[in-house]
Each structure stands twice: as structure tokens, then as C-alpha cells.
Design an enzyme around this catalytic site. Structure first.
Site, mmCIF file in Angstrom:
data_model
loop_
_atom_site.group_PDB
_atom_site.id
_atom_site.type_symbol
_atom_site.label_atom_id
_atom_site.label_comp_id
_atom_site.label_asym_id
_atom_site.label_seq_id
_atom_site.Cartn_x
_atom_site.Cartn_y
_atom_site.Cartn_z
ATOM 1 N N PRO A 2 0.874 -1.354 0.010
ATOM 2 C CA PRO A 2 0.165 0.033 0.017
ATOM 3 C C PRO A 2 0.737 1.340 -0.086
ATOM 4 C CG PRO A 2 -0.438 -1.306 1.818
ATOM 5 C CD PRO A 2 0.812 -1.780 1.342
ATOM 6 N N GLU A 3 0.529 2.048 -0.992
ATOM 7 C CA GLU A 3 1.371 3.534 -0.796
ATOM 8 C C GLU A 3 -0.168 4.462 -1.009
ATOM 9 O OE1 GLU A 3 4.322 4.461 -3.764
ATOM 10 O OE2 GLU A 3 5.274 2.631 -3.528
ATOM 11 N N LYS A 59 -0.015 8.558 4.163
ATOM 12 C CA LYS A 59 -0.111 7.127 4.090
ATOM 13 C C LYS A 59 -1.016 6.560 5.011
ATOM 14 C CE LYS A 59 3.978 6.116 2.179
ATOM 15 N NZ LYS A 59 5.264 5.652 1.935
ATOM 16 N N ARG A 296 17.125 0.714 -0.669
ATOM 17 C CA ARG A 296 15.714 0.337 -1.534
ATOM 18 C C ARG A 296 16.137 0.049 -2.739
ATOM 19 N NH1 ARG A 296 14.422 -0.803 2.473
ATOM 20 N NH2 ARG A 296 13.405 0.242 4.047
#
Length: 306
Positions: A2-3, A59, A296
DNA sequence: ACTATTTCCTGGATGC
DNA sequence: TGCATCCAGGAAATAG
């Protein structure tokens, strides 16, 4: 994972399905490290509360509640929390000068959920077999249940008094162009890291950061403060575009698609660079590169992105 | 006052 | 087939 667009889609789905319902009973599992507020405070705040509104803040999934909690109790428990929570408390209290509005404020509370990597909030029938890693169940007056499920427990759940929860940074959607430029002008970090920094913009995650940089033609390692006005403008446009398209994709699915466990279906935006290491760039056929920035994965086209 | 790296977690993919 | 290892990543904690 989920973003912002997925959280937005989830919030809209939940708003549609559970707004107006009342939480009658709350169950919390054994593993409680996903709770940012003490378990008893979560139970006390949620039990008997009416769901007024479900929305996205950064978020975070924010569920605005109308509660019957007494002002004194709510204040004392809230004061135990850490720095940023205290700041919010001070803000919300100082914003209310009259006794009447303070009382109104204290019948409000918020249930704040961050989905982390694998968190989901499901609307279920009590008869539905519980998914593995179900950590919290809220039974609703309508007979349904809200279930928080999160295998990895990177998700976080908290409650707060009042209605003043804020994300740490600016809202990316519709951010002011000038403000957007100012945010990145100061940072010496790689633009990829700056995009992921929630204190600058709240809501951009790894996938949409890569997608935005690809569309803007910017390499992820570029220092944020090295971007020209024109490049910042391109990045701003790209980010708005990517987020809007992703929400549209989710939004078109949410209205008519909910799976058997009550989960909204995410029809994800087609990725143009993310996860395409070694595959030809969609614009120029150059193999897509993958590097690691701030731990990342970062994907980019070495020819299209400068 | 910065930015960079590590840590928390589990499930799925990969390797031998 | 089975077991170990690696990898994914949001954000807080820790290191540089």
C-alpha cells in the site's frame, strides 16, 4: 504494497461501507507490537464509538470517531505518548479557547491505521474464517466486522483524542508548486530518498517514486538540491500524474469489486520502470537498471533519465 | 544538523 | 523434496 493510491482506495471503500456504523466490541490478538497506543486505550476509545468518516491522511488511514469518552480520561492517557503526539495535543487544545468547544473536541477521537507493507483492513461477515495474522477485530452494530490483518506487522494502529491527526509532511496531491520546489531545494539527499522522506511529502513510496522519476527523466541518485526549476516542475507534474492515474485505477475498481473477504481489489497502475530490471525501457529499449539507494531498490533507464 | 544504514517481520522465491 | 538463505520495504532507531 500500500502506497498513497492504495490507502486512498481503501479509505474510499471503507467510507462507503462502514461510515455511520458503531463499534460494539473490540478484540486484540496476542502480538501487540503493531499498537502505537496502549491496548487498553485502543479498546476504550473504539468500544461504543460511531464511525463518522474514513479518509486518507498521507499514507495513514484515519477513521474519525464520535465517542462517549470523558474528557479527563482521554487527556491523561494521551499525554503519555511521545513527542509528536504531544505536539498535536497541544495544538488541538490551544485551538479551542472556549469550554464548549473543548468538550466537543473530547467527544471526538481518531483511529489511525498505517498499513505498512502488508496491512489490510477487511469488512467481514462474522462467519468468514479469520485470515492468518488477524491482529484486531472490531465488531460493528450492523453485524459485520472490521478486521486488521498484517502478516509482517509493519503496519501500525493508534488512537488519538480530538480530530487533529496530521501526517508528518505535506500532502503530495495538489501540493503547491512553489512549496514543492522549496521542499527539495534544501535537501542534499538523492532525490529518490527525498521523495521517500515522509517529513517532506507524506505518501510517496518506493514504486511511485521510481515511476515519477522515470516520467520526469531524472536519475534517482541526483541530489535533490541539484534539480533545476524546470526539472522540479517536471517532477511535480510527473508525481501528480502518477498518483492521479493510480487512484483512478483503484477508484474504478473499488465501486464494483470487493472480494469474498471484503477486500477492495487494487488494479495497479502499469509500472513503466519499477521491477523491470534488465527489461528494455519502454521508451528507448535500453535495459532498465536497478541500484540500491538508502537500502531501497531503485529502477531507472540510464538513457532516458539524466 | 545532516544523511546513511540497520532493524523489525513473514512469506515467497531461489539455490543446493 | 527439503532445508537454508535471501529478498521485499515503511519508518523508527541507530550509526556515521
Amino acid at each position: 504494497m500500500p502506497e498513497l493510491p492504495e490507502v486512498e482506495t481503501t479509505a474510499r471503500g471503507l467510507q462507503k461501507r462502514v461510515a455511520g456504523d458503531t463499534i460494539e466490541f473490540v478484540w486484540i490478538g496476542n502480538k501487540t507490537n503493531f499498537l502505537k497506543s496502549p491496548a487498553e486505550e485502543v479498546v476504550r476509545t473504539l468500544t461504543g464509538a460511531t464511525i463518522e468518516c474514513v479518509r486518507r491522511v498521507g499514507k495513514h488511514l484515519v477513521i474519525d470517531l464520535h465517542t462517549n469518552e470523558t474528557p479527563a480520561k482521554s487527556k491523561r492517557s494521551h499525554a503519555r505518548k511521545t513527542g509528536s503526539a504531544k505536539t498535536r495535543t497541544q495544538k488541538s487544545v490551544s485551538a479551542n479557547s472556549t469550554a464548549v468547544s473543548v468538550a466537543a473536541e473530547n467527544s471526538q477521537a481518531q483511529w489511525i491505521i498505517h498499513l505498512g507493507m502488508t496491512g489490510r483492513v477487511l469488512v467481514c461477515d462474522p462467519a468468514d474464517p479469520p485470515a492468518k495474522h488477524t491482529h484486531l477485530v472490531a465488531e460493528l452494530a450492523s453485524g459485520r466486522q472490521l478486521r486488521f490483518v498484517d502478516p509482517r506487522r509493519f503496519g501500525r494502529v493508534q488512537v488519538a483524542a480530538g480530530s487533529a491527526f496530521q501526517a508528518p509532511g505535506s500532502e503530495p496531491i495538489g501540493a503547491d508548486r512553489g512549496e514543492f520546489a522549496t521542499l527539495f531545494h534544501r535537501s542534499k539527499a538523492p532525490i529518490k530518498s527525498a521523495l521517500l522522506n515522509q517529513k517532506l511529502l507524506s505518501g510517496v513510496g518506493n514504486i511511485y517514486a521510481d515511476e515519477s522519476l522515470f516520467r520526469a527523466g531524472l536519475r534517482p541518485r541526483r541530489r535533490a538540491n541539484s534539480l533545476t526549476r524546470a526539472e522540479l516542475q517536471r517532477l511535480y507534474n510527473a508525481l501528480q500524474e502518477v498518483l492521479a492515474e493510480a487512484i483512478l485505477a483503484g477508484g474504478s475498481s473499488i465501486s464494483d469489486y470487493v472480494d469474498s473477504s471484503g477486500e477492495a481489489g487494487y488494479f495497479q497502475l502499469q509500472h513503466r520502470v519499477y521491477g523491470r530490471e534488465g527489461e528494455p525501457c519502454l521508451a528507448c529499449k535500453t535495459p532498465t537498471k536497478r541500484i540500491v539507494i538508502a537500502g531501497r531498490s531503485s529502477h531507472y533507464c540510464p538513457k532516458c533519465q539524466k
